[in-house]
Design a protein around this motif. Structure first.
Motif, mmCIF file in Angstrom:
data_model
loop_
_atom_site.group_PDB
_atom_site.id
_atom_site.type_symbol
_atom_site.label_atom_id
_atom_site.label_comp_id
_atom_site.label_asym_id
_atom_site.label_seq_id
_atom_site.Cartn_x
_atom_site.Cartn_y
_atom_site.Cartn_z
ATOM 1 N N ARG A 126 0.828 -1.209 0.000
ATOM 2 C CA ARG A 126 0.000 0.000 0.000
ATOM 3 C C ARG A 126 0.862 1.259 0.000
ATOM 4 O O ARG A 126 0.513 2.266 -0.615
ATOM 5 C CB ARG A 126 -0.941 -0.012 1.208
ATOM 6 C CG ARG A 126 -2.036 -1.059 1.111
ATOM 7 C CD ARG A 126 -3.058 -0.945 2.232
ATOM 8 N NE ARG A 126 -4.093 -1.947 2.099
ATOM 9 C CZ ARG A 126 -5.176 -1.808 1.357
ATOM 10 N NH1 ARG A 126 -5.353 -0.691 0.665
ATOM 11 N NH2 ARG A 126 -6.080 -2.767 1.288
ATOM 12 N N ASP A 127 1.981 1.211 0.724
ATOM 13 C CA ASP A 127 2.896 2.361 0.731
ATOM 14 C C ASP A 127 3.463 2.617 -0.660
ATOM 15 O O ASP A 127 3.598 3.768 -1.086
ATOM 16 C CB ASP A 127 4.045 2.131 1.723
ATOM 17 C CG ASP A 127 3.606 2.299 3.170
ATOM 18 O OD1 ASP A 127 2.572 2.964 3.388
ATOM 19 O OD2 ASP A 127 4.285 1.778 4.059
ATOM 20 N N GLU A 128 3.802 1.544 -1.378
ATOM 21 C CA GLU A 128 4.313 1.701 -2.742
ATOM 22 C C GLU A 128 3.236 2.247 -3.665
ATOM 23 O O GLU A 128 3.529 3.051 -4.566
ATOM 24 C CB GLU A 128 4.842 0.363 -3.249
ATOM 25 C CG GLU A 128 6.134 -0.066 -2.569
ATOM 26 C CD GLU A 128 6.543 -1.487 -2.900
ATOM 27 O OE1 GLU A 128 7.689 -1.870 -2.573
ATOM 28 O OE2 GLU A 128 5.724 -2.223 -3.473
ATOM 29 N N LEU A 129 1.989 1.836 -3.439
ATOM 30 C CA LEU A 129 0.884 2.358 -4.243
ATOM 31 C C LEU A 129 0.739 3.871 -4.045
ATOM 32 O O LEU A 129 0.464 4.605 -4.999
ATOM 33 C CB LEU A 129 -0.424 1.654 -3.870
ATOM 34 C CG LEU A 129 -1.678 2.149 -4.604
ATOM 35 C CD1 LEU A 129 -1.535 1.946 -6.109
ATOM 36 C CD2 LEU A 129 -2.922 1.433 -4.078
ATOM 37 N N LYS A 130 0.949 4.338 -2.819
ATOM 38 C CA LYS A 130 0.885 5.783 -2.555
ATOM 39 C C LYS A 130 1.962 6.525 -3.334
ATOM 40 O O LYS A 130 1.710 7.588 -3.908
ATOM 41 C CB LYS A 130 1.041 6.043 -1.054
ATOM 42 C CG LYS A 130 -0.103 5.517 -0.203
ATOM 43 C CD LYS A 130 0.201 5.690 1.280
ATOM 44 C CE LYS A 130 -0.880 5.041 2.145
ATOM 45 N NZ LYS A 130 -0.540 5.116 3.591
ATOM 46 N N VAL A 131 3.171 5.963 -3.358
ATOM 47 C CA VAL A 131 4.280 6.577 -4.100
ATOM 48 C C VAL A 131 3.959 6.600 -5.591
ATOM 49 O O VAL A 131 4.167 7.611 -6.278
ATOM 50 C CB VAL A 131 5.595 5.812 -3.852
ATOM 51 C CG1 VAL A 131 6.713 6.377 -4.732
ATOM 52 C CG2 VAL A 131 5.988 5.896 -2.383
ATOM 53 N N LYS B 36 10.419 6.778 6.007
ATOM 54 C CA LYS B 36 9.813 5.543 6.512
ATOM 55 C C LYS B 36 10.749 4.837 7.490
ATOM 56 O O LYS B 36 10.304 4.339 8.547
ATOM 57 C CB LYS B 36 9.508 4.613 5.328
ATOM 58 C CG LYS B 36 8.656 3.404 5.693
ATOM 59 C CD LYS B 36 7.234 3.803 5.988
ATOM 60 C CE LYS B 36 6.362 2.579 6.242
ATOM 61 N NZ LYS B 36 4.983 2.950 6.581
ATOM 62 N N THR C 175 1.018 6.519 -7.039
ATOM 63 C CA THR C 175 -0.061 7.482 -7.289
ATOM 64 C C THR C 175 0.479 8.905 -7.341
ATOM 65 O O THR C 175 0.074 9.718 -8.181
ATOM 66 C CB THR C 175 -1.138 7.370 -6.198
ATOM 67 O OG1 THR C 175 -1.643 6.031 -6.156
ATOM 68 C CG2 THR C 175 -2.294 8.326 -6.470
ATOM 69 N N LEU C 176 1.416 9.209 -6.453
ATOM 70 C CA LEU C 176 2.051 10.527 -6.455
ATOM 71 C C LEU C 176 2.753 10.774 -7.790
ATOM 72 O O LEU C 176 2.630 11.856 -8.376
ATOM 73 C CB LEU C 176 3.050 10.624 -5.302
ATOM 74 C CG LEU C 176 3.932 11.885 -5.260
ATOM 75 C CD1 LEU C 176 3.072 13.132 -5.062
ATOM 76 C CD2 LEU C 176 4.982 11.773 -4.154
#
Length: 263
Positions: free
Chosen positions: A64-69, A250, A71-72
């Motif tokens: 999920r953290d990678e998905l946030k990156v 992180k 998306t950015l």
């Protein structure tokens, strides 16, 4: 033989890290050869990218953290695309329902795929940064490189000054990575150049399959000018700096949590 095996392992990990970009290139090729029904080609590409993103998250290939990156990066890339198309740097000549100011929404995924590769490779190769510059230097440098893509249309182009500044700031920095239980080191500036060059090759493949079109490719496809390597190099640097900075934040958060728990 060990060196050869290590090279094969490294290549395999890199190939797995490039899964998202490979799907994009394959989709560009297939939709160029086969006309899909009901929707324009650009919209099908958007659907394929969305499904791929959903599958990677669902299967655990991305966190999920990678998905946030990612998306950015999609948003950063889309803003850049809208501006560049408006300025006539390149165009998307085909029709599409899901377009924003003449820019198809799938285009943001091409930038997101770079972030996906960086995140995947970081995790698979257990990347560590050595002599990483202070946060207060890295963030303004990344911002200056990104905004120069906009500002040079109205003012002077300072990309070469920024490239020189990158050499100075990261001259002593390197990246450590693990392959088959052994660790290796590479100067970080060299890794920037390598990734930028391979993205330029990917850009030639993408324009050949009609992902977008430069003014000199309107009548017939031609090789993307080698000078574009400098643009991709700077974009890779921005991407790497953002991912690295977020990784550093992180790590600091995880360290703080562990210290609090120990207390």
């Amino acid at each position: 033989m060990r060196a050869l095996k290590q090279l094969i392992r490294f290549g395999w990990e890199q190939a797995l890290s490039c899964l998202f970009p490979v799907v994009i290139f394959a989709s560009l090729a297939i939709t160029q050869i086969i006309e899909l029904p009901f929707l324009p080609r650009y919209d099908w590409l958007l659907i394929i990218c969305l499904l791929m993103q959903w599958w990677m998250l669902r299967s655990g290939l991305e966190t999920r953290d990678e998905l946030k990156v990612i998306t950015l990066f999609h948003l950063i890339g889309l803003v850049l695309e809208v501006f560049k198309v408006h300025m006539g740097s390149w165009s998307y000549p085909e029709e599409g329902y899901f377009k924003l100011f003449e820019v198809p929404l799938y285009s943001g995924f091409m930038y997101a795929s770079v972030a996906s590769y960086l995140c995947q490779a970081w995790r698979r190769l257990n990347v560590e940064l050595i002599r990483w510059p202070p946060f207060l230097i890295v963030v303004p440098l990344a911002a200056a490189i990104y905004f120069n893509f906009f500002i040079h249309h109205f003012w002077i182009d300072i990309r070469w000054w920024l490239s020189g500044l990158v050499l100075i700031v990261f001259w002593k920095s390197s990246v450590s990575y693990e392959v088959g239980g052994s660790r290796y080191r590479m100067p970080i500036v060299f890794s920037f150049a390598l990734i930028g060059f391979f993205i330029w090759i990917a850009e030639n493949i993408a324009t050949f399959f009609g992902a977008w079109e430069y003014p000199n490719q309107t009548n017939a496809w031609s090789l993307v000018h080698l000078g574009k390597v400098s643009s991709w190099l700077l974009l890779v640097i921005v991407s790497f700096l953002i991912v690295a900075s977020l990784k550093q934040v992180k790590i600091k958060e995880s360290t703080s949590v562990n210290i609090d728990r120990s207390l």
